[in-house]
Write an enzyme that holds these catalytic residues in place. Sequence first.
Site, PDB file in Angstrom:
ATOM      1  N   HIS A   4      34.273  36.914  29.954  1.00  0.00           N
ATOM      2  CA  HIS A   4      34.430  36.047  31.136  1.00  0.00           C
ATOM      3  C   HIS A   4      33.753  36.646  32.364  1.00  0.00           C
ATOM      4  CE1 HIS A   4      38.626  37.863  32.408  1.00  0.00           C
ATOM      5  NE2 HIS A   4      37.666  38.465  33.064  1.00  0.00           N
ATOM      6  N   ASN A  10      36.434  39.557  26.962  1.00  0.00           N
ATOM      7  CA  ASN A  10      36.078  38.349  26.205  1.00  0.00           C
ATOM      8  C   ASN A  10      34.823  37.676  26.752  1.00  0.00           C
ATOM      9  OD1 ASN A  10      36.981  37.300  28.594  1.00  0.00           O
ATOM     10  ND2 ASN A  10      38.647  36.071  27.729  1.00  0.00           N
ATOM     11  N   GLU A  47      36.706  31.574  31.497  1.00  0.00           N
ATOM     12  CA  GLU A  47      37.056  32.071  30.174  1.00  0.00           C
ATOM     13  C   GLU A  47      36.132  31.441  29.126  1.00  0.00           C
ATOM     14  OE1 GLU A  47      38.882  34.540  30.219  1.00  0.00           O
ATOM     15  OE2 GLU A  47      40.974  34.181  30.728  1.00  0.00           O
ATOM     16  N   ASP A 100      37.872  34.719  42.870  1.00  0.00           N
ATOM     17  CA  ASP A 100      39.003  34.088  42.195  1.00  0.00           C
ATOM     18  C   ASP A 100      40.329  34.601  42.748  1.00  0.00           C
ATOM     19  OD1 ASP A 100      38.664  36.648  41.143  1.00  0.00           O
ATOM     20  OD2 ASP A 100      38.119  35.970  39.143  1.00  0.00           O
TER      21      ASP A 100
HETATM   22  C1  F6R Z   1      37.927  39.693  39.090  1.00  0.00           C
HETATM   23  C2  F6R Z   1      37.208  38.921  38.094  1.00  0.00           C
HETATM   24  C3  F6R Z   1      37.171  39.309  36.662  1.00  0.00           C
HETATM   25  C4  F6R Z   1      36.966  40.817  36.447  1.00  0.00           C
HETATM   26  C5  F6R Z   1      36.985  41.145  34.963  1.00  0.00           C
HETATM   27  C6  F6R Z   1      36.892  42.632  34.719  1.00  0.00           C
HETATM   28  O1  F6R Z   1      37.809  39.124  40.380  1.00  0.00           O
HETATM   29  O2  F6R Z   1      36.658  37.935  38.444  1.00  0.00           O
HETATM   30  O3  F6R Z   1      36.144  38.602  36.028  1.00  0.00           O
HETATM   31  O4  F6R Z   1      35.751  41.196  37.010  1.00  0.00           O
HETATM   32  O5  F6R Z   1      38.170  40.665  34.388  1.00  0.00           O
HETATM   33  O6  F6R Z   1      38.046  43.244  35.192  1.00  0.00           O
HETATM   34  P1  F6R Z   1      38.171  44.823  35.226  1.00  0.00           P
HETATM   35  O7  F6R Z   1      37.164  45.285  36.216  1.00  0.00           O
HETATM   36  O8  F6R Z   1      39.583  45.081  35.697  1.00  0.00           O
HETATM   37  O9  F6R Z   1      37.901  45.310  33.855  1.00  0.00           O
END
Ligand code: F6R
Length: 261
Positions: free
Chosen positions: A150, A148, A155, A79
Amino acid sequence: MTQPAQINRDRPQMLTIFETAGEAAYAVADHVLATVKSNPNAILGLATGQTPRQVYARLIEAVRDGAVTFRQATTFNLDEYCGLPPSHPDSFAAFMRRELFDGADFTSDRVNLIAGDATDYHAEADRYADLLHSSDGIDLQLLGLGTNGHIGFNEPGSEQDSRLRVVNLSAETIEANRPSLLELATVPPHAITMGISDILNSREIIMLATGASKAQAVCRSLEGPASADCPASYLSRHPNVHWYLDIGAASSLRANGRRKI
Ligand code: F6R
């Protein structure tokens, strides 16, 4: 040490719980290294965020020690924020350069990233989807978990058949990602992300989740029904998923919480 998480789900998912986040990250790095050693042409799906940073540091060490080379590997990132050029320090492209690419030996034309500064985000999502779908498919997808539930930027509300697309970030994600920003004051509200169906098309998936802030999302993903309310719960529909958790992230699991490994 490793066991299937057996919790009313479509398929058992492998689950390993470690004492510390560092140990979990090292185990994930070893998993990635084993994949690339057995298949130097592996196609890797990569995530950004705080969680995989130690994984990437370990991969860099392995390259420096001569234990592995990524020259023949291909990467696709999950992403990117809309509106940020790759040179912006808060872009995921810049994150990947800082945390992995600059220290390892990837071949630049095998590294695939979403252009966050595209003039037409929908066209950019289509371009990246074509690139991904014309490849041989991701061999190993590394994921982190949103508080959440995701995965990527899918989301809550994202369905299992969702495809690579432009999305709005939830208020929770915007708040959760704010402390990671280097220059921006607020998280960009839109992003381009692989969809859940793109993620589930990977041959193998690793989910790394660490810290008690992830405990509820881990629990809903592994113990709740597969539903768009918690997108990571759709991982139960994949035949080859391995969850790597530390004790904090595992602490709400009925079946496995607080078990020392
Ligand atoms: C990042 C991504 C997100 C993160 C998730 C956890 O490329 O796709 O899904 O993996 O938000 O983020 P952290 O590791 O910062 O807690």
